[in-house]
Design a protein around this motif. Structure first.
Motif, mmCIF file in Angstrom:
data_model
loop_
_atom_site.group_PDB
_atom_site.id
_atom_site.type_symbol
_atom_site.label_atom_id
_atom_site.label_comp_id
_atom_site.label_asym_id
_atom_site.label_seq_id
_atom_site.Cartn_x
_atom_site.Cartn_y
_atom_site.Cartn_z
ATOM 1 N N UNK A 43 0.818 -1.216 0.000
ATOM 2 C CA UNK A 43 0.000 0.000 0.000
ATOM 3 C C UNK A 43 0.852 1.268 0.000
ATOM 4 N N UNK A 44 2.144 1.110 0.086
ATOM 5 C CA UNK A 44 3.040 2.266 0.146
ATOM 6 C C UNK A 44 2.872 3.148 -1.087
ATOM 7 N N UNK A 45 2.739 4.439 -0.836
ATOM 8 C CA UNK A 45 2.556 5.382 -1.931
ATOM 9 C C UNK A 45 1.113 5.595 -2.323
ATOM 10 N N UNK A 46 0.217 4.757 -1.820
ATOM 11 C CA UNK A 46 -1.217 4.888 -2.137
ATOM 12 C C UNK A 46 -2.054 5.221 -0.909
ATOM 13 N N UNK A 47 -1.653 4.712 0.248
ATOM 14 C CA UNK A 47 -2.387 4.940 1.489
ATOM 15 C C UNK A 47 -1.627 5.917 2.371
ATOM 16 N N UNK A 48 -2.385 6.696 3.137
ATOM 17 C CA UNK A 48 -1.785 7.629 4.088
ATOM 18 C C UNK A 48 -2.519 7.532 5.415
ATOM 19 N N UNK A 49 -1.765 7.339 6.491
ATOM 20 C CA UNK A 49 -2.344 7.279 7.822
ATOM 21 C C UNK A 49 -2.076 8.599 8.538
ATOM 22 N N UNK A 50 -3.052 9.026 9.321
ATOM 23 C CA UNK A 50 -2.889 10.248 10.104
ATOM 24 C C UNK A 50 -3.739 10.123 11.368
ATOM 25 N N UNK A 100 -7.055 8.157 10.890
ATOM 26 C CA UNK A 100 -7.593 8.150 9.536
ATOM 27 C C UNK A 100 -6.698 7.321 8.626
ATOM 28 N N UNK A 101 -7.319 6.596 7.709
ATOM 29 C CA UNK A 101 -6.574 5.923 6.649
ATOM 30 C C UNK A 101 -7.141 6.396 5.319
ATOM 31 N N UNK A 102 -6.384 7.236 4.643
ATOM 32 C CA UNK A 102 -6.770 7.713 3.317
ATOM 33 C C UNK A 102 -6.233 6.732 2.282
#
Length: 126
Positions: free
Chosen positions: A64-71, A80-82
């Motif tokens: 998922x690296x480069x596609x998902x972003x956690x904050x 949040x998981x975008x």
């Protein structure tokens, strides 16, 4: 007692985006790292991403690296998981969890997490 409630799952076409939220009860949310895992039918639960208590360090599965972003927003007890550029292989039930044991960073084993949400279904159509 800690409760984690996920939301934001749904059906999306390949290439689309979803934003998952996890709201935690309890006053100690900001002192724990929080993670996201997923489980597809017939497969084991797998690590997706984790964020440390401050939000200053994150880690992602290679898939998922480069596609998902956690904050996270500690004032709102929310993580949040975008998820962008979704693929059919991202289809799974997604869970957020609290990291209770920090051996080495990142904590990627399910055994390093104590509280789990009920999960939210993400389905990506081709």
């Amino acid at each position: 007692q800690v409760q984690l409630v996920e939301s934001g799952g749904g059906l999306v076409q390949a290439g689309g985006s979803l934003r998952l939220s996890c709201v935690a009860s309890g006053r100690t949310f900001s002192t724990y790292a929080m993670g996201w895992f997923r489980q597809a039918p017939g497969k084991e639960r797998e690590f997706v991403s984790v964020i440390n208590w401050l939000g200053s360090s994150t880690s992602y599965a290679d898939s998922v690296k480069g596609r998902f972003t956690i904050s996270r927003d500690n004032a709102k007890n929310t993580v949040i998981l975008q998820m962008n550029s979704l693929k059919p292989e991202d289809t799974a039930v997604y869970y957020c969890a609290r990291n209770w044991y920090l051996g080495t960073w990142p904590p990627t084993s399910v055994h390093e997490y104590d509280y789990w949400g009920q999960g939210t279904q993400v389905t990506v159509s081709s």
